[in-house]
Design a protein around this motif. Structure first.
Motif, PDB file in Angstrom:
ATOM      1  N   ILE A  18      23.883  22.461  45.228  1.00  0.00           N
ATOM      2  CA  ILE A  18      24.231  21.577  44.113  1.00  0.00           C
ATOM      3  C   ILE A  18      24.406  22.408  42.842  1.00  0.00           C
ATOM      4  CG2 ILE A  18      23.501  19.618  42.711  1.00  0.00           C
ATOM      5  CD1 ILE A  18      21.995  18.544  45.086  1.00  0.00           C
ATOM      6  N   LYS A  19      23.534  23.398  42.631  1.00  0.00           N
ATOM      7  CA  LYS A  19      23.671  24.278  41.473  1.00  0.00           C
ATOM      8  C   LYS A  19      24.978  25.075  41.567  1.00  0.00           C
ATOM      9  CE  LYS A  19      20.064  26.428  39.892  1.00  0.00           C
ATOM     10  NZ  LYS A  19      18.876  27.314  39.804  1.00  0.00           N
ATOM     11  N   GLY A  20      25.303  25.550  42.772  1.00  0.00           N
ATOM     12  CA  GLY A  20      26.544  26.291  42.951  1.00  0.00           C
ATOM     13  C   GLY A  20      27.767  25.431  42.725  1.00  0.00           C
ATOM     14  N   LEU A  21      27.711  24.163  43.158  1.00  0.00           N
ATOM     15  CA  LEU A  21      28.834  23.245  42.960  1.00  0.00           C
ATOM     16  C   LEU A  21      29.128  23.059  41.478  1.00  0.00           C
ATOM     17  CD1 LEU A  21      28.051  20.492  45.632  1.00  0.00           C
ATOM     18  CD2 LEU A  21      29.887  22.189  45.722  1.00  0.00           C
ATOM     19  N   THR A  22      28.083  23.040  40.655  1.00  0.00           N
ATOM     20  CA  THR A  22      28.268  22.906  39.216  1.00  0.00           C
ATOM     21  C   THR A  22      29.096  24.052  38.665  1.00  0.00           C
ATOM     22  OG1 THR A  22      26.162  21.755  38.968  1.00  0.00           O
ATOM     23  CG2 THR A  22      27.094  22.759  36.999  1.00  0.00           C
ATOM     24  N   THR A  23      28.659  25.283  38.955  1.00  0.00           N
ATOM     25  CA  THR A  23      29.292  26.461  38.367  1.00  0.00           C
ATOM     26  C   THR A  23      30.691  26.702  38.905  1.00  0.00           C
ATOM     27  OG1 THR A  23      27.142  27.501  38.008  1.00  0.00           O
ATOM     28  CG2 THR A  23      29.061  28.946  38.059  1.00  0.00           C
ATOM     29  N   VAL A  24      30.846  26.622  40.231  1.00  0.00           N
ATOM     30  CA  VAL A  24      32.135  26.992  40.805  1.00  0.00           C
ATOM     31  C   VAL A  24      33.235  26.031  40.370  1.00  0.00           C
ATOM     32  CG1 VAL A  24      32.028  25.725  43.000  1.00  0.00           C
ATOM     33  CG2 VAL A  24      33.185  27.928  42.901  1.00  0.00           C
ATOM     34  N   GLN A  25      32.915  24.748  40.192  1.00  0.00           N
ATOM     35  CA  GLN A  25      33.952  23.797  39.768  1.00  0.00           C
ATOM     36  C   GLN A  25      34.367  24.040  38.318  1.00  0.00           C
ATOM     37  OE1 GLN A  25      35.000  22.530  42.396  1.00  0.00           O
ATOM     38  NE2 GLN A  25      33.128  22.883  43.576  1.00  0.00           N
ATOM     39  N   ILE A  26      33.422  24.444  37.474  1.00  0.00           N
ATOM     40  CA  ILE A  26      33.774  24.777  36.097  1.00  0.00           C
ATOM     41  C   ILE A  26      34.669  26.007  36.064  1.00  0.00           C
ATOM     42  CG2 ILE A  26      32.832  25.589  33.899  1.00  0.00           C
ATOM     43  CD1 ILE A  26      30.451  23.754  34.371  1.00  0.00           C
ATOM     44  N   PHE A  27      34.320  27.035  36.850  1.00  0.00           N
ATOM     45  CA  PHE A  27      35.163  28.225  36.910  1.00  0.00           C
ATOM     46  C   PHE A  27      36.556  27.892  37.452  1.00  0.00           C
ATOM     47  CE2 PHE A  27      31.513  31.550  37.241  1.00  0.00           C
ATOM     48  CZ  PHE A  27      31.269  31.382  35.883  1.00  0.00           C
ATOM     49  N   LEU A  28      36.620  27.045  38.479  1.00  0.00           N
ATOM     50  CA  LEU A  28      37.919  26.667  39.043  1.00  0.00           C
ATOM     51  C   LEU A  28      38.769  25.928  38.019  1.00  0.00           C
ATOM     52  CD1 LEU A  28      36.955  25.478  42.650  1.00  0.00           C
ATOM     53  CD2 LEU A  28      38.251  27.520  42.037  1.00  0.00           C
ATOM     54  N   SER A  29      38.156  25.041  37.248  1.00  0.00           N
ATOM     55  CA  SER A  29      38.913  24.261  36.263  1.00  0.00           C
ATOM     56  C   SER A  29      39.469  25.141  35.149  1.00  0.00           C
ATOM     57  CB  SER A  29      38.038  23.148  35.674  1.00  0.00           C
ATOM     58  OG  SER A  29      37.006  23.677  34.871  1.00  0.00           O
ATOM     59  N   GLU A  30      38.895  26.336  34.960  1.00  0.00           N
ATOM     60  CA  GLU A  30      39.360  27.255  33.917  1.00  0.00           C
ATOM     61  C   GLU A  30      40.288  28.332  34.460  1.00  0.00           C
ATOM     62  OE1 GLU A  30      35.672  28.745  32.441  1.00  0.00           O
ATOM     63  OE2 GLU A  30      35.209  26.947  31.272  1.00  0.00           O
ATOM     64  N   ALA A  31      40.455  28.397  35.786  1.00  0.00           N
ATOM     65  CA  ALA A  31      41.237  29.466  36.414  1.00  0.00           C
ATOM     66  C   ALA A  31      42.735  29.184  36.327  1.00  0.00           C
ATOM     67  CB  ALA A  31      40.819  29.635  37.872  1.00  0.00           C
ATOM     68  N   ALA A  32      43.510  30.234  36.481  1.00  0.00           N
ATOM     69  CA  ALA A  32      44.978  30.122  36.484  1.00  0.00           C
ATOM     70  C   ALA A  32      45.534  30.997  37.588  1.00  0.00           C
ATOM     71  CB  ALA A  32      45.548  30.538  35.132  1.00  0.00           C
ATOM     72  N   ILE A  33      46.682  30.611  38.124  1.00  0.00           N
ATOM     73  CA  ILE A  33      47.290  31.384  39.199  1.00  0.00           C
ATOM     74  C   ILE A  33      47.806  32.713  38.645  1.00  0.00           C
ATOM     75  CG2 ILE A  33      49.570  30.307  38.913  1.00  0.00           C
ATOM     76  CD1 ILE A  33      49.790  30.421  42.015  1.00  0.00           C
ATOM     77  N   SER A  34      47.529  33.777  39.377  1.00  0.00           N
ATOM     78  CA  SER A  34      47.965  35.102  38.930  1.00  0.00           C
ATOM     79  C   SER A  34      48.943  35.755  39.901  1.00  0.00           C
ATOM     80  CB  SER A  34      46.752  36.019  38.737  1.00  0.00           C
ATOM     81  OG  SER A  34      46.020  36.152  39.951  1.00  0.00           O
ATOM     82  N   HIS A  35      48.848  35.438  41.202  1.00  0.00           N
ATOM     83  CA  HIS A  35      49.735  36.051  42.188  1.00  0.00           C
ATOM     84  C   HIS A  35      50.040  35.058  43.312  1.00  0.00           C
ATOM     85  CE1 HIS A  35      47.860  39.624  40.328  1.00  0.00           C
ATOM     86  NE2 HIS A  35      48.967  40.257  40.661  1.00  0.00           N
ATOM     87  N   THR A  36      51.237  35.183  43.892  1.00  0.00           N
ATOM     88  CA  THR A  36      51.614  34.470  45.111  1.00  0.00           C
ATOM     89  C   THR A  36      52.221  35.476  46.077  1.00  0.00           C
ATOM     90  OG1 THR A  36      52.039  32.401  43.910  1.00  0.00           O
ATOM     91  CG2 THR A  36      53.007  32.615  46.097  1.00  0.00           C
ATOM     92  N   PHE A  37      51.701  35.506  47.313  1.00  0.00           N
ATOM     93  CA  PHE A  37      52.164  36.474  48.302  1.00  0.00           C
ATOM     94  C   PHE A  37      52.589  35.761  49.585  1.00  0.00           C
ATOM     95  CE2 PHE A  37      48.653  38.918  46.084  1.00  0.00           C
ATOM     96  CZ  PHE A  37      49.516  39.611  45.244  1.00  0.00           C
ATOM     97  N   ASN A  38      53.616  36.285  50.235  1.00  0.00           N
ATOM     98  CA  ASN A  38      54.008  35.755  51.536  1.00  0.00           C
ATOM     99  C   ASN A  38      53.101  36.352  52.619  1.00  0.00           C
ATOM    100  OD1 ASN A  38      55.028  38.343  52.220  1.00  0.00           O
ATOM    101  ND2 ASN A  38      57.060  37.819  51.442  1.00  0.00           N
ATOM    102  N   LYS A  39      53.362  35.990  53.854  1.00  0.00           N
ATOM    103  CA  LYS A  39      52.488  36.414  54.959  1.00  0.00           C
ATOM    104  C   LYS A  39      52.477  37.935  55.121  1.00  0.00           C
ATOM    105  CE  LYS A  39      51.589  35.379  59.826  1.00  0.00           C
ATOM    106  NZ  LYS A  39      51.981  34.512  60.963  1.00  0.00           N
ATOM    107  N   LEU A  40      53.651  38.565  55.099  1.00  0.00           N
ATOM    108  CA  LEU A  40      53.732  40.012  55.271  1.00  0.00           C
ATOM    109  C   LEU A  40      52.995  40.742  54.152  1.00  0.00           C
ATOM    110  CD1 LEU A  40      54.773  42.496  56.748  1.00  0.00           C
ATOM    111  CD2 LEU A  40      56.926  42.281  55.453  1.00  0.00           C
ATOM    112  N   GLN A  41      53.206  40.316  52.916  1.00  0.00           N
ATOM    113  CA  GLN A  41      52.524  40.945  51.778  1.00  0.00           C
ATOM    114  C   GLN A  41      51.012  40.799  51.904  1.00  0.00           C
ATOM    115  OE1 GLN A  41      54.624  38.664  48.750  1.00  0.00           O
ATOM    116  NE2 GLN A  41      55.547  40.534  47.935  1.00  0.00           N
ATOM    117  N   THR A  42      50.568  39.623  52.353  1.00  0.00           N
ATOM    118  CA  THR A  42      49.136  39.376  52.486  1.00  0.00           C
ATOM    119  C   THR A  42      48.522  40.269  53.559  1.00  0.00           C
ATOM    120  OG1 THR A  42      49.456  37.076  51.811  1.00  0.00           O
ATOM    121  CG2 THR A  42      47.393  37.614  52.917  1.00  0.00           C
ATOM    122  N   LEU A  43      49.194  40.394  54.698  1.00  0.00           N
ATOM    123  CA  LEU A  43      48.682  41.255  55.773  1.00  0.00           C
ATOM    124  C   LEU A  43      48.600  42.710  55.308  1.00  0.00           C
ATOM    125  CD1 LEU A  43      50.608  39.699  58.800  1.00  0.00           C
ATOM    126  CD2 LEU A  43      48.145  39.545  58.350  1.00  0.00           C
TER     127      LEU A  43
END
Length: 445
Positions: free
Chosen positions: A169-194
């Motif tokens: 429950i304590k972790g759910l508090t923190t991680v959701q706040i961090f997620l709500s403040e996050a922004a996308i930085s990269h998008t990779f296809n399957k080959l790039q990810t591998l």
């Protein structure tokens, strides 16, 4: 005359092995008593769902700063049904890794009888059943207030509800706040990810690594560079490796202060996300991210009303809510922070919305999970906080400690204190109780 409107019809499910009658229940704004079943139906891609659930179970059974005995204690995913989606969530035992599987509406063929959340224990029979699921095999899943059940080729495997760990429950508090403040930085296809994951060093990684792109090729580098994404405990990403052969793309979301990174894999109507805390030894449950949002006093009636709104709507964007209802943005942020502090809210990065978990509504949980705020309020109540000056955006205060007098200075967005906590963490783990006390006294005076 009173008219009752049911959110879903009662349903009779028939299969070769089973017949199940699921009756709808009525609810207005107030939460109804727990329905026996939240969802019943087929999974459109049971093979991929099973692989994602096994990966989530691997996260829950992992730990990066614990002994083998501590690792064996908890194996429990949280399951939430609502707004046509099923969400499975879990933390590593050290609470430094958060994983979630979202099954979107196109991935399900069934009925949502009610909104609800349960917490079950994935034991070996369930893991074995998931591991034996083949391509094109049919699977029926039911999620209820007391259990989760798989119906597979005439075999029924059930897992019963278990208590939700306080650390989660304590972790759910923190991680959701961090997620709500996050922004996308990269998008990779399957080959790039591998290619990217091939660059993860062998064994535990003690130093920070950075995600960088050189041309069209992403890579992990031990050297910091402009616009690079900092990753602590890089070896924890290996938890995603079993899913990489099935993925369509990977999106990386980073926190603006690099307090966390989230790695989200896409499989058509499925999404699997893995969030990493700043270092492998640092759990989300101890970050103190919610403290600043809890400083200003908010009437309990407002929090209760926000809880009812969230329950009725299941998902909401806080900015749109403020605009549509004519509310102050700051008040909406404070209210969402309080619901998150009770474990009631999660955050969906793609939809930029909070989603509701139906957990017990307990206001006292906010303080019990945030002892620094509780200590700050005690300092104020006992008269141990003295504001010496407050002018031109600068506050100078003294706070009585254990045999010592601490100096607290607030200047704009910056704050500092002479206590040992501030000297050690410099605000990276949330502010100390002395700064909290001064901020709260200034705000609510």
């Amino acid at each position: 005359m009173i008219h009752y409107r049911y959110g879903q019809p009662s349903v009779l499910f028939k299969s070769v092995q089973h017949e199940n009658l699921l009756l709808s229940n009525y609810s207005e704004v107030q939460k109804s008593s727990e329905a026996p079943c939240f969802f019943w139906g087929k999974l459109n891609n049971p093979f991929l769902v099973s692989r994602c659930l096994i990966a989530l179970s691997n996260v829950v059974q992992s730990g990066f700063s614990l002994s083998p005995a501590e690792l064996a204690k908890l194996k429990d995913p949280i399951v939430t049904a609502g707004n046509g989606k099923l969400r499975f969530e879990g933390f590593s035992q050290c609470a430094g890794v958060y994983a979630r599987l979202d099954i979107l509406p196109d991935g399900l063929d069934g009925e949502f009888i009610a909104h609800g959340t349960t917490n079950v224990d994935f034991n070996q029979p369930m893991i074995s059943a998931l591991g034996s699921i083949r391509q094109q095999e049919q699977l029926i899943l039911s999620v209820g207030s007391k259990d989760l059940t798989l119906h597979k080729e005439g075999v029924k495997i059930s897992e019963k509800k278990v208590p939700l760990p306080l650390k989660w429950i304590k972790g759910l508090t923190t991680v959701q706040i961090f997620l709500s403040e996050a922004a996308i930085s990269h998008t990779f296809n399957k080959l790039q990810t591998l290619q990217l994951f091939q660059g993860i060093p062998k064994g535990p990684v003690k130093n920070d690594y950075y995600l960088v792109s050189r041309g069209n090729r992403p890579m992990f580098s031990p050297l910091k560079s402009p616009a690079a994404v900092c990753i602590g405990g890089l070896h924890r990403l290996r938890l995603l490796e079993p899913l990489l052969p099935y993925m369509d793309k990977l999106c990386v979301f980073s926190h603006p202060q690099m307090q966390s990174t989230t790695w989200q894999l896409y499989f058509g109507s499925l999404r699997f996300s893995l969030s990493l805390s700043r270092e492998s030894w640092r759990g989300f449950s101890g970050e103190g991210a919610a403290l600043e949002s809890l400083i200003e006093d908010v009437p309990d009636s407002w929090v209760d009303a926000m809880d009812k709104y969230s329950y009725a709507n299941q998902e909401f964007n806080p900015s749109l809510l403020a605009v549509e209802e004519g509310l102050d943005f700051r008040h909406v942020d404070q209210l969402t922070a309080r619901l998150a502090a009770m474990g009631l809210l999660g955050f969906d990065l793609d939809d930029n919305r909070f989603f509701y978990r139906r957990l017990p509504y307990r206001l006292d949980r906010i303080m019990s999970l945030n002892p620094r705020m509780k200590d700050a309020e005690r300092l104020i109540t006992e008269g141990k906080v003295q504001i010496l000056s407050n002018k031109e955006g600068k506050v100078d205060a003294r706070v009585e400690g254990s045999g010592v007098l601490h100096t607290v200075v607030l200047e704009g967005e910056k704050a500092r204190c002479t206590c040992a906590w501030f000297s050690k963490y410099q605000g990276d783990r949330g502010v100390c109780k002395h700064i909290l006390a001064v901020k709260k006294m200034r705000t609510n005076s």
